[in-house]
Design a protein around this motif. Sequence first.
Motif, PDB file in Angstrom:
ATOM      1  N   VAL A 112      35.078  48.755 -33.512  1.00  0.00           N
ATOM      2  CA  VAL A 112      34.834  49.208 -32.133  1.00  0.00           C
ATOM      3  C   VAL A 112      35.589  50.504 -31.859  1.00  0.00           C
ATOM      4  N   ILE A 113      36.815  50.597 -32.352  1.00  0.00           N
ATOM      5  CA  ILE A 113      37.594  51.835 -32.183  1.00  0.00           C
ATOM      6  C   ILE A 113      36.858  53.002 -32.836  1.00  0.00           C
ATOM      7  N   LYS A 114      36.301  52.763 -34.007  1.00  0.00           N
ATOM      8  CA  LYS A 114      35.535  53.806 -34.696  1.00  0.00           C
ATOM      9  C   LYS A 114      34.327  54.224 -33.869  1.00  0.00           C
ATOM     10  N   VAL A 115      33.648  53.253 -33.260  1.00  0.00           N
ATOM     11  CA  VAL A 115      32.499  53.565 -32.390  1.00  0.00           C
ATOM     12  C   VAL A 115      32.945  54.448 -31.233  1.00  0.00           C
ATOM     13  N   CYS A 116      34.071  54.113 -30.610  1.00  0.00           N
ATOM     14  CA  CYS A 116      34.581  54.902 -29.476  1.00  0.00           C
ATOM     15  C   CYS A 116      34.955  56.311 -29.918  1.00  0.00           C
ATOM     16  N   VAL A 117      35.586  56.442 -31.069  1.00  0.00           N
ATOM     17  CA  VAL A 117      35.990  57.756 -31.562  1.00  0.00           C
ATOM     18  C   VAL A 117      34.768  58.621 -31.847  1.00  0.00           C
ATOM     19  N   GLU A 118      33.771  58.022 -32.498  1.00  0.00           N
ATOM     20  CA  GLU A 118      32.565  58.788 -32.815  1.00  0.00           C
ATOM     21  C   GLU A 118      31.805  59.190 -31.560  1.00  0.00           C
ATOM     22  N   SER A 119      31.979  58.416 -30.486  1.00  0.00           N
ATOM     23  CA  SER A 119      31.329  58.749 -29.213  1.00  0.00           C
ATOM     24  C   SER A 119      32.229  59.586 -28.312  1.00  0.00           C
ATOM     25  N   LYS A 120      33.368  60.056 -28.847  1.00  0.00           N
ATOM     26  CA  LYS A 120      34.323  60.901 -28.116  1.00  0.00           C
ATOM     27  C   LYS A 120      34.964  60.189 -26.926  1.00  0.00           C
ATOM     28  N   ASP A 121      34.934  58.872 -26.922  1.00  0.00           N
ATOM     29  CA  ASP A 121      35.587  58.113 -25.857  1.00  0.00           C
ATOM     30  C   ASP A 121      36.981  57.714 -26.361  1.00  0.00           C
ATOM     31  N   LEU A 122      37.858  58.737 -26.416  1.00  0.00           N
ATOM     32  CA  LEU A 122      39.174  58.499 -27.011  1.00  0.00           C
ATOM     33  C   LEU A 122      40.060  57.640 -26.123  1.00  0.00           C
ATOM     34  N   LYS A 123      39.877  57.736 -24.836  1.00  0.00           N
ATOM     35  CA  LYS A 123      40.673  56.916 -23.937  1.00  0.00           C
ATOM     36  C   LYS A 123      40.432  55.432 -24.208  1.00  0.00           C
ATOM     37  N   GLN A 124      39.160  55.058 -24.369  1.00  0.00           N
ATOM     38  CA  GLN A 124      38.832  53.669 -24.653  1.00  0.00           C
ATOM     39  C   GLN A 124      39.356  53.247 -26.021  1.00  0.00           C
ATOM     40  N   ALA A 125      39.337  54.178 -26.994  1.00  0.00           N
ATOM     41  CA  ALA A 125      39.815  53.864 -28.335  1.00  0.00           C
ATOM     42  C   ALA A 125      41.295  53.501 -28.306  1.00  0.00           C
ATOM     43  N   PHE A 126      42.090  54.287 -27.587  1.00  0.00           N
ATOM     44  CA  PHE A 126      43.527  54.006 -27.529  1.00  0.00           C
ATOM     45  C   PHE A 126      43.815  52.766 -26.680  1.00  0.00           C
ATOM     46  N   GLU A 127      42.975  52.487 -25.705  1.00  0.00           N
ATOM     47  CA  GLU A 127      43.141  51.254 -24.934  1.00  0.00           C
ATOM     48  C   GLU A 127      42.891  50.030 -25.814  1.00  0.00           C
ATOM     49  N   LEU A 128      41.898  50.129 -26.698  1.00  0.00           N
ATOM     50  CA  LEU A 128      41.634  49.034 -27.631  1.00  0.00           C
ATOM     51  C   LEU A 128      42.798  48.844 -28.601  1.00  0.00           C
ATOM     52  N   PHE A 129      43.394  49.960 -29.003  1.00  0.00           N
ATOM     53  CA  PHE A 129      44.559  49.871 -29.893  1.00  0.00           C
ATOM     54  C   PHE A 129      45.701  49.139 -29.203  1.00  0.00           C
ATOM     55  N   TYR A 131      44.769  69.189 -29.939  1.00  0.00           N
ATOM     56  CA  TYR A 131      45.476  68.563 -28.831  1.00  0.00           C
ATOM     57  C   TYR A 131      45.450  69.490 -27.631  1.00  0.00           C
ATOM     58  N   GLY A 132      45.194  68.884 -26.471  1.00  0.00           N
ATOM     59  CA  GLY A 132      45.149  69.699 -25.264  1.00  0.00           C
ATOM     60  C   GLY A 132      46.323  69.484 -24.345  1.00  0.00           C
ATOM     61  N   SER A 133      47.002  68.359 -24.472  1.00  0.00           N
ATOM     62  CA  SER A 133      48.086  68.054 -23.545  1.00  0.00           C
ATOM     63  C   SER A 133      49.239  67.388 -24.269  1.00  0.00           C
ATOM     64  N   LEU A 134      50.371  67.413 -23.603  1.00  0.00           N
ATOM     65  CA  LEU A 134      51.562  66.764 -24.142  1.00  0.00           C
ATOM     66  C   LEU A 134      51.341  65.265 -24.288  1.00  0.00           C
ATOM     67  N   GLN A 135      50.625  64.659 -23.357  1.00  0.00           N
ATOM     68  CA  GLN A 135      50.374  63.223 -23.408  1.00  0.00           C
ATOM     69  C   GLN A 135      49.582  62.835 -24.651  1.00  0.00           C
ATOM     70  N   GLU A 136      48.625  63.666 -25.008  1.00  0.00           N
ATOM     71  CA  GLU A 136      47.835  63.390 -26.205  1.00  0.00           C
ATOM     72  C   GLU A 136      48.689  63.456 -27.474  1.00  0.00           C
ATOM     73  N   VAL A 137      49.574  64.439 -27.517  1.00  0.00           N
ATOM     74  CA  VAL A 137      50.459  64.559 -28.681  1.00  0.00           C
ATOM     75  C   VAL A 137      51.372  63.341 -28.768  1.00  0.00           C
ATOM     76  N   LYS A 138      51.958  62.962 -27.661  1.00  0.00           N
ATOM     77  CA  LYS A 138      52.842  61.794 -27.660  1.00  0.00           C
ATOM     78  C   LYS A 138      52.087  60.539 -28.090  1.00  0.00           C
ATOM     79  N   GLN A 139      50.855  60.422 -27.632  1.00  0.00           N
ATOM     80  CA  GLN A 139      50.045  59.259 -27.954  1.00  0.00           C
ATOM     81  C   GLN A 139      49.828  59.126 -29.463  1.00  0.00           C
TER      82      GLN A 139
END
Length: 822
Positions: free
Chosen positions: A562-579, A604-612
């Motif tokens: 499911v995480i792979k599905v989210c990543v391929e669909s560019k839904d990274l927020k959902q991918a990290f929530e699943l993690f 990376y676009g933001s500091l939060q993404e890098v930290k994540q």
Amino acid sequence: MREFVIVVSSSSSSISTPPNPSHHHHHHRHFRSSSKFSPSNLPSRSSAVRSDLRHFADFAGDAKLRDLSVVVESLAVSGVDASRLRSALRAELASAEKGISAVLRDGKVRSFARLLGKLDELGFPPVEIFDGWALELIRRECRRILRCEQVEELVELFEVLSGYGFSIKELVKPSDVIKICVEKRNPKMAIRYACTLPHAHIIFCDAVYEFGKKGDLVSALIAHEASKKNSTSTNMYLYRTIIDVCGRCHDYQKSRYIYEDLLNEKVTPNVYVFNSLMNVNAHDFSYTLNVYKDMQNLGVQADMASYNILLKACCLAGRVDLAQDIYKEVQHLESTGLLKLDVFTYSTIVKVLADAKLWQMALKVKEDMLSAGVNPNTVTWSSLISACANAGIVDKAVQLFEEMLLAGCKPNTQCCNILLHACVEACQYDRAFRLFEFLKRNRVQETSEEDGRGDRDSNQSAGVTSISQSSTLCGLNFARELPFTPTTTTYNILMKACGSDYYHAKALIEEMEAVGLSPNQITWSILIDICGDLGNVEGALQILKTMRATGIEPDVVAYTTVIKVCVESKDLKQAFELFAEMKRYQIQPNLVTYNTLLRARNRYGSLQEVKQCLAVYQDMRRAGYNSNDYYLKQLIEEWCEGVIQGNNQNREESSSFNKTDKKRPQSLLLEKVAEHLEKHIAETLTVDVQGLKKVEARIVVLAVLRMVKENYTMGYLVKDDMLIIIGACKVDAVPDEQELEVKDAITKLLKDELGLEVLSTGLKIEPNRQVDSDSLGSSDFSGEMKYSTRRPVVIQRLKVTKESLQHWLQRKISLLRNHYTT
């Protein structure tokens, strides 16, 4: 009140035995003889003796058995003819069902033992007295105690009976007693029971084996040690059994200790012990090979099983070369008449070659097999089909399947699944479905009662349905009954053949459930993957909910899919929530999970993404996985270089890192970046670049500056100077060349590229002085740098003033605003 008086020929004595009033009331019986008797009137007294004995036999209770012992002793010393007394005892004790049964039922084994002891002491062996119906009574009571699972009471009774010569093995089945001991995990009772039997060594082996089947290695070892103490010679069968049990319980190291103990005792194991040891440790090829060498050195002749186990070890280790050498050796031994290759040998070497995709060699082994007059079995054919399937030669695999049927060998479901999987792996999806339909049509079914007699007669045997006519599907030009029963694995393979056809895959799940099969985690993961091909994130998430609703907890594969599905669909927020959800459910991510998340972004676009991502990276390393830091390092570097806009020089300089340090592990760099980015904007900014190369130090400094910039836009002001720790050296010592390069590179970055004011400062540390947090500028380094040398140490630092940082931040924010306004 009456008395029962016994007159002895030499002297007289009386035993006053007042009957219990309650017994008199309930049974209306008492001692019938109160007169004196002597040996002269035995014929008239024999009936009285039997009557007195019957009186005690009919009454239950420990006290009555003691009284009965006294009566027997008195009669014995009174001069009564021993043969007549023995006959009376045998006749009356045989009918003593009520009394003896009650005593044994109450668990008063010791009272019964005292009676047997008294009989034996007076010259009446219990094994002679308790025969016929009396023996059957004891046997019945033993079986009753066994049914009640009162194993301790039963073993105690066996020990008593064994001591007086009773044949214990005839009372109950030994396997039933061992079974109760195993179920109660009571090895001590099993040991005590085995010691009552003449064939104790066999019972010990049975106990060890049964404990092993239950996975109770501790109890098995206790029984093994007890057997060694109770045996006068080495029982090789026992050693073979305990080694097999170690393998069953997955304690391979213990099997090796047992083998070493044998060698230490100067005992040479036989071939069966060696075979068991090699088989249990077959997963460790080097150890198995060493055992085989020990076997040769000790002069133990290997048998066919030994070579088969060696081939198995080669198969598990993927050692095709050694497997071929062993195969040639056994062929040579067969030619000299020393060995005869069996079907297992051929099947194993075929399996080795199949796993290595050496299908031509595997087919050559089949020819050798047929030439030797050995018919391939289902395992052999399955391995041959698998060899061609692994090589992607589907047509040849189907041809072998046809040969298998023509040879009269019926494939099992696993073999059919191998063929289906070969079709799917070769992307021959239509062929897979045609084959599946063929297998279903030609499988054996039961004939219904309504079928006409003519239809039944047309079959080869009664009770078998008519088989479909010759089929040309998949190249199968014949009709055979197949013992094929689709499994969940079968449907999982077919679901992969559905491609992106979600509804076809869903229909297969419904068909699976209709035939009584339940979808497993793999089934749902395949369906999730199909949703991914369609970009259906919502559908994939719904499947996770459906799994839990059906009682199947999603595993790491399902979540990762499911995480792979989210990543391929560019839904990274959902991918990290699943993690995060995985972690909450205590599901440990695997290497694929981590790599999927770490490669989710191309920038990376933001500091939060890098930290994540750095948090995922650190969690991955803590889990023990070796990560490919290079890709993540590139993204971090690109994000850090975003502090500088429109400068090609720094890109060229940073790209030199890719050429020179590509092979160097970047864990230290990423850990430094993660360490600093985990902090919020602090009262004092301290950057530690000790141990880093100049390009790595540049990235760490830029990462901190980017963090400062983003925090500044959120309203966090700089409150103190920025300190950069380069390294430490002793006074008057030549500075380290790498530290000088780092210092020059950082100074150039801060001054020339960013326009910051940089001061070079040194902190002198006196001997035996502990560095405090104020002197270094950060509590993170206090207590870590302690010096006990006699010469002072200088801490090399660079300082960026607070004012300079504020001016730089104001310029960056102004440029950013002008960019968006234009």
